[in-house]
Design a protein around this motif. Structure first.
Motif, PDB file in Angstrom:
ATOM      1  N   ASP A  93       0.818  -1.214   0.000  1.00 21.44           N
ATOM      2  CA  ASP A  93       0.000   0.000   0.000  1.00 21.44           C
ATOM      3  C   ASP A  93       0.856   1.269   0.000  1.00 21.44           C
ATOM      4  O   ASP A  93       0.341   2.360  -0.282  1.00 21.44           O
ATOM      5  CB  ASP A  93      -0.932   0.018   1.215  1.00 21.44           C
ATOM      6  N   TYR A  94       2.132   1.126   0.327  1.00 25.56           N
ATOM      7  CA  TYR A  94       3.025   2.289   0.370  1.00 25.56           C
ATOM      8  C   TYR A  94       3.775   2.491  -0.942  1.00 25.56           C
ATOM      9  O   TYR A  94       4.709   3.302  -1.002  1.00 25.56           O
ATOM     10  CB  TYR A  94       4.038   2.141   1.508  1.00 25.56           C
ATOM     11  N   LYS A  95       3.407   1.760  -1.981  1.00 23.48           N
ATOM     12  CA  LYS A  95       4.070   1.937  -3.278  1.00 23.48           C
ATOM     13  C   LYS A  95       3.925   3.393  -3.718  1.00 23.48           C
ATOM     14  O   LYS A  95       2.857   3.995  -3.582  1.00 23.48           O
ATOM     15  CB  LYS A  95       3.459   1.006  -4.322  1.00 23.48           C
ATOM     16  N   GLY A  96       5.004   3.946  -4.223  1.00 24.33           N
ATOM     17  CA  GLY A  96       5.046   5.373  -4.526  1.00 24.33           C
ATOM     18  C   GLY A  96       5.835   6.136  -3.484  1.00 24.33           C
ATOM     19  O   GLY A  96       6.237   7.279  -3.710  1.00 24.33           O
ATOM     20  N   LYS A  97       6.060   5.488  -2.337  1.00 23.69           N
ATOM     21  CA  LYS A  97       6.906   6.049  -1.293  1.00 23.69           C
ATOM     22  C   LYS A  97       8.185   5.217  -1.180  1.00 23.69           C
ATOM     23  O   LYS A  97       8.225   4.053  -1.568  1.00 23.69           O
ATOM     24  CB  LYS A  97       6.195   6.035   0.064  1.00 23.69           C
ATOM     25  N   VAL A  98       9.229   5.814  -0.623  1.00 21.15           N
ATOM     26  CA  VAL A  98      10.406   5.056  -0.230  1.00 21.15           C
ATOM     27  C   VAL A  98      10.078   4.412   1.118  1.00 21.15           C
ATOM     28  O   VAL A  98       9.556   5.082   2.018  1.00 21.15           O
ATOM     29  CB  VAL A  98      11.639   5.972  -0.099  1.00 21.15           C
TER      30      VAL A  98
END
Length: 216
Positions: A93-98
């Protein structure tokens, strides 16, 4: 032969047998103690540089930090489940973040040594597209893990992985299940950009994190 000789021999035989039993028990206890010590040492230490074979395209520097070039990174496996707080979490769900993944246990001295740095950096980078996630392992209950987070001011979530099942999902060579603590940095596409298999100082943590944050 006197009538008393048979009982005397019997007594000597009994004493000898008892002494042999004591020696065997002492030997077994010593062996068990050494085995327990060896397990403790391998379960939590200063770590190393090897993930245990496999082709992960890592290049390891002299500081023990391994990195993979942007076009040669492998994706992180499915990392989802319950947190130590009882909530559901999926790292995807955190894809798009490091994402900074830190494997830790409340029983681990090196984990305590690095915890203040993770707490500090996670707060400083919260508004910069960075998400920290812990993977708590080998704690037999969540109580000690929750107390650890409270003591060190850790506010980001940690997946609860008492038996190490999540760790075994990683591609061979990525992590060493015996190296606790370990840290991985995932790029914005969910691929593994950097790795450390030892406790980190603030300087080394930032050395892993900053280049990935700066990527376009």
């Amino acid at each position: 032969m006197s009538a008393d000789s048979a009982p005397q021999r019997s007594n000597r035989t009994t004493r000898a047998a008892a002494e042999r039993t004591r020696r065997v028990r002492r030997s077994a206890a010593l062996t068990a103690g050494l085995a327990a010590t060896a397990l403790l040492v391998t379960a939590c230490g200063s770590g190393g540089t090897s993930g245990g074979g496999g082709n992960t395209n890592f290049v390891t520097g002299t500081d023990g930090i391994a990195t993979a070039a942007k076009g040669e990174r492998t994706p992180a496996p499915d990392l989802s489940g319950k947190t130590i707080a009882g909530k559901t979490l999926d790292v995807a769900d955190y894809k798009g973040k490091v994402v900074v993944l830190n494997v830790w246990g409340s029983w681990c001295n090196p984990c305590r040594a690095e915890a203040k740095y993770f707490a500090k950096v996670s707060k400083e980078y919260a508004g910069k597209g960075v998400q920290f996630v812990g993977i708590n392992t080998r704690d037999t209950s969540t109580g000690a893990a929750l107390a650890f987070e409270k003591d060190w001011g850790i506010t980001y979530p940690s997946l609860y992985d008492p038996t190490g099942k999540l760790l075994l999902r990683f591609k061979k060579g990525t992590l060493n299940p015996q190296a606790i603590p370990s840290t991985l940095v995932l790029d914005r596409n969910g691929k593994i950009a950097a790795r450390s298999l030892s406790a980190l100082s603030e300087e080394r943590l930032l050395k892993m994190l900053k280049p990935v944050v700066a990527e376009k």
